[in-house]
Scaffold this motif. Structure first.
Motif, mmCIF file in Angstrom:
data_model
loop_
_atom_site.group_PDB
_atom_site.id
_atom_site.type_symbol
_atom_site.label_atom_id
_atom_site.label_comp_id
_atom_site.label_asym_id
_atom_site.label_seq_id
_atom_site.Cartn_x
_atom_site.Cartn_y
_atom_site.Cartn_z
ATOM 1 N N ASP A 297 0.840 -1.194 0.000
ATOM 2 C CA ASP A 297 0.000 0.000 0.000
ATOM 3 C C ASP A 297 0.875 1.244 0.000
ATOM 4 O OD1 ASP A 297 -2.658 -1.301 0.342
ATOM 5 O OD2 ASP A 297 -1.793 -1.927 2.253
ATOM 6 N N MET A 298 0.322 2.335 -0.551
ATOM 7 C CA MET A 298 1.057 3.590 -0.635
ATOM 8 C C MET A 298 0.116 4.718 -0.229
ATOM 9 S SD MET A 298 3.104 5.163 -3.920
ATOM 10 C CE MET A 298 1.676 5.406 -4.972
ATOM 11 N N SER B 103 -3.576 9.496 7.817
ATOM 12 C CA SER B 103 -3.857 8.214 7.156
ATOM 13 C C SER B 103 -2.960 7.102 7.676
ATOM 14 C CB SER B 103 -3.698 8.342 5.638
ATOM 15 O OG SER B 103 -4.699 9.168 5.115
ATOM 16 N N LEU B 104 -1.690 7.401 7.893
ATOM 17 C CA LEU B 104 -0.774 6.385 8.405
ATOM 18 C C LEU B 104 -1.175 5.972 9.822
ATOM 19 C CD1 LEU B 104 1.656 4.602 7.859
ATOM 20 C CD2 LEU B 104 3.132 6.475 8.655
ATOM 21 N N GLY C 141 -3.281 11.970 1.388
ATOM 22 C CA GLY C 141 -3.764 11.045 2.405
ATOM 23 C C GLY C 141 -4.485 9.830 1.862
ATOM 24 N N LYS C 142 -4.770 9.814 0.585
ATOM 25 C CA LYS C 142 -5.447 8.659 -0.013
ATOM 26 C C LYS C 142 -4.520 7.441 0.029
ATOM 27 C CE LYS C 142 -7.715 6.985 -4.157
ATOM 28 N NZ LYS C 142 -8.000 7.221 -5.570
ATOM 29 N N ILE C 143 -5.082 6.293 0.409
ATOM 30 C CA ILE C 143 -4.316 5.053 0.465
ATOM 31 C C ILE C 143 -4.595 4.249 -0.793
ATOM 32 C CG2 ILE C 143 -3.919 2.909 1.735
ATOM 33 C CD1 ILE C 143 -4.862 4.449 4.273
ATOM 34 N N GLU C 144 -3.532 3.950 -1.526
ATOM 35 C CA GLU C 144 -3.628 3.170 -2.764
ATOM 36 C C GLU C 144 -3.059 1.778 -2.525
ATOM 37 O OE1 GLU C 144 -4.906 3.889 -5.681
ATOM 38 O OE2 GLU C 144 -4.974 6.074 -5.814
ATOM 39 N N VAL D 277 3.974 -0.761 3.827
ATOM 40 C CA VAL D 277 3.244 0.449 3.479
ATOM 41 C C VAL D 277 4.269 1.577 3.330
ATOM 42 C CG1 VAL D 277 2.767 1.057 5.900
ATOM 43 C CG2 VAL D 277 1.326 1.998 4.065
ATOM 44 N N ALA D 278 4.068 2.415 2.332
ATOM 45 C CA ALA D 278 4.967 3.548 2.102
ATOM 46 C C ALA D 278 4.157 4.822 1.951
ATOM 47 C CB ALA D 278 5.796 3.329 0.842
#
Length: 161
Positions: A39-40, A98-99, A45-48, A74-75
């Motif tokens: 995940d990125m 988000s993190l 702030g959107k998580i892809e 996650v990055a």
């Protein structure tokens, strides 16, 4: 899951990148088999999720004896100064939020998980989170049991020798 490993994308502060950019860099230019992260977190702030772009599991790249099936990467987009010369905590407010949500949700799903920076569990230092992950985890109320520490690292080092 036993480990949640936090990375930066190792890109300049203020630079937006997309999932396609990561796939192109990791798979096409660097000729990795897969992208480096599950995940990125984009600057907004959107998580892809990137797992659909992988032809298997995320590679080990020098990780200390951590099973591929027991870890998630996650990055956040960033990790370098504007010139790209030095590591820098370039997380935006949205990325930090988000993190934090990502980490806390992950702990709810995997109560025994250990959370760390890539450099905490790597024999090679290609990239890092560019911030003090244990200190940040403590600041958001994460329990010690979920924070990867020197005892954990020592155990991994013994296994790898």
């Amino acid at each position: 899951m036993k480990y949640l490993i936090i990375h930066s994308t190792h890109t300049q502060k203020g630079r937006d990148i997309t999932v396609d950019d990561v796939v192109r860099t990791h798979v096409n230019e660097l000729e990795f088999d897969n992208v480096a992260f599950h995940d990125m977190i984009l600057r907004n702030g959107k998580i892809e999720n990137l797992t659909a772009h992988n032809r298997g599991v995320v590679p080990s790249w020098g990780l200390l004896d951590i099973s591929k099936s027991k870890r998630r990467h996650v990055a956040y987009v960033g990790g370098l100064d504007e010139e790209g010369d030095y590591f820098l905590d370039s997380r935006t407010k949205q990325q930090k939020t988000s993190l934090e949500i990502y980490v806390k949700y992950f702990i709810l799903r995997h109560p025994e998980v250990k959370i760390c920076s890539y450099t905490d569990v790597s024999k090679i230092a290609l990239t890092n989170a560019s911030f003090d992950v244990p200190k940040w985890l403590k600041s958001i109320g994460i329990k010690e049991i979920n924070i990867y520490n020197e005892v954990d690292r020592s155990a991994h080092m013994e296994i790898c020798q």
